[in-house]
Design a protein around this motif. Structure first.
Motif: not given
Length: 392
Positions: A265, A334, A337, A343
């Motif tokens: 990521t 996640y 974000s 991501f």
């Protein structure tokens, strides 16, 4: 008379307590395969031997004496040493090139099995009778020492050489978890149809690789496992030497199955700090109130993600040593974000061993829903695993 009886009773109780304490202490003294020399030295008499080893190849009950030194002192004809990712002394960063060299202490040639030469060539093992594999694994599919073991077994099977595994405890060996490897997603960080947390020692996994005929062409190798004494899968085990530069503690090893996903990521998982895999963050305050700044650390991480940038995130250093694999951290990051597909990087599916996990995260599925999709694979795997367990 009464006083004499009381003294006798006290003496008996003291003796019984001491005996019980001694028995318990003895039972807890784990002896790794390398320390069971009575089981393997007879197998090595008159043999030309190669060793796959690194800084973890030690005898903990003998002041961490290196197994190479012990074998040479015992008159074993060690001819060469093969080394995995991180090198012979364990100082190379993840993914860093490891070159062939000579061990300064013993003068033995060191042959790298990381980079372009992941599998010993026929020429490199032609003068050997036996190859010993002695590396401390951490029990996850994406830790590359088990991939090295696979290639060593394959090379020896092709050339008719014997492989002896000096087994060691699995610090994450008490459970299984995570997605199964999906066909087509095999790589050096995932070669076998096993879950991320596989619940096997290297010796047990070697038996599975042989038994399931996972070597190229369905070959099997002449294999012998020197077992660990006084250890079971549910027993905690503290590693005497860190298995790689960025797994510096028992907690890092426990968190590693959960936090390694961040390698796939935009996030930092703490590389460039002295507590990698025990935190995560990104240069944006929305990811949390805990802050850290990754910097270049020689011998650990020379060019860490987000180097010299203040990262905001979560500190996991207070987590329990009973930690088990979870998707909580990756799902939390996640969601915070808001980056959707951006991501992730191209490495995520390779680490996961499947493209399903990423799809499930993008679809907003919960951890419980994602776990439900693993159940059938886990049940099949548990049945298969049972056949190869050495430590019931």
């Amino acid at each position: 008379m009464k006083q004499a009886k009381n003294s006798l009773l006290i003496g008996f109780l003291a003796f019984f307590t001491l005996a019980l304490f001694t028995q318990t202490t003895f039972a807890q003294q784990v002896l790794v395969g390398a320390e069971q020399s009575q089981l393997y030295l007879p197998l090595l008499e008159g043999k030309k031997v190669g060793l796959v080893g690194n800084q973890t190849s030690i005898l903990p009950q003998s002041n961490n004496k290196h197994v190479v030194d012990f074998l040479l002192e015992s008159g074993v004809q060690v001819k060469k040493v093969f080394v995995p990712e991180h090198g012979f002394r364990g100082t190379a960063d993840a993914g860093e090139k490891v070159d062939n060299s000579v061990d300064q202490k013993t003068g033995l040639p060191i042959i790298s099995l990381y980079g372009n030469n992941k599998k010993p060539s026929a020429d490199q093992i032609k003068d050997l009778d036996v190859v010993i594999f002695d590396l401390q694994d951490v029990g996850t599919r994406f830790f590359t020492y088990i991939s090295t073991m696979h290639y060593v077994m394959e090379a020896c099977a092709e050339q008719g050489k014997k492989v002896i595994i000096f087994d060691r405890p699995n610090p994450n060996g008490g459970y299984i978890d995570g997605p199964m490897l999906k066909p087509g997603f095999e790589s050096f960080v995932g070669m076998h149809n096993i879950p991320i947390v596989h619940g096997l020692t290297v010796g047990e996994l070697a038996q599975m690789i042989n038994g399931e005929k996972w070597l190229k062409g369905g070959l099997t190798v002449d294999l012998e496992v020197i077992p660990v004494a006084n250890w079971t899968h549910t027993q905690a085990y503290s590693l005497p030497v860190k298995p790689s530069p960025n797994l510096p503690s028992d907690l890092a090893i426990k968190l590693y199955p959960s936090t390694c996903f961040f390698e796939g990521t935009v996030m930092s998982l703490g590389r460039g700090t002295y507590d990698p895999f025990q935190m995560y963050g990104y240069p944006d305050p929305k990811f949390g109130t805990f802050t850290f700044t990754p910097v270049s650390i020689d011998g650990m991480s020379k060019t860490p993600p987000h180097q010299d940038k203040l990262c905001y995130g979560v500190d996991l250093r207070g987590e329990s040593l009973n930690h088990h694999f979870t998707l909580k951290y990756i799902l939390d990051a996640y969601q915070k974000s808001g980056m959707k597909e951006k991501f992730f990087n191209n490495f995520f599916n390779t680490l996961a061993g499947t493209d399903e996990l990423k799809k499930q995260i993008l679809a907003g599925k919960s951890e419980a829903e994602i776990r439900e999709s693993w159940k059938a694979g886990h049940e099949d795997y548990k049945t298969k695993r049972q056949q190869y367990l050495i430590y019931k």
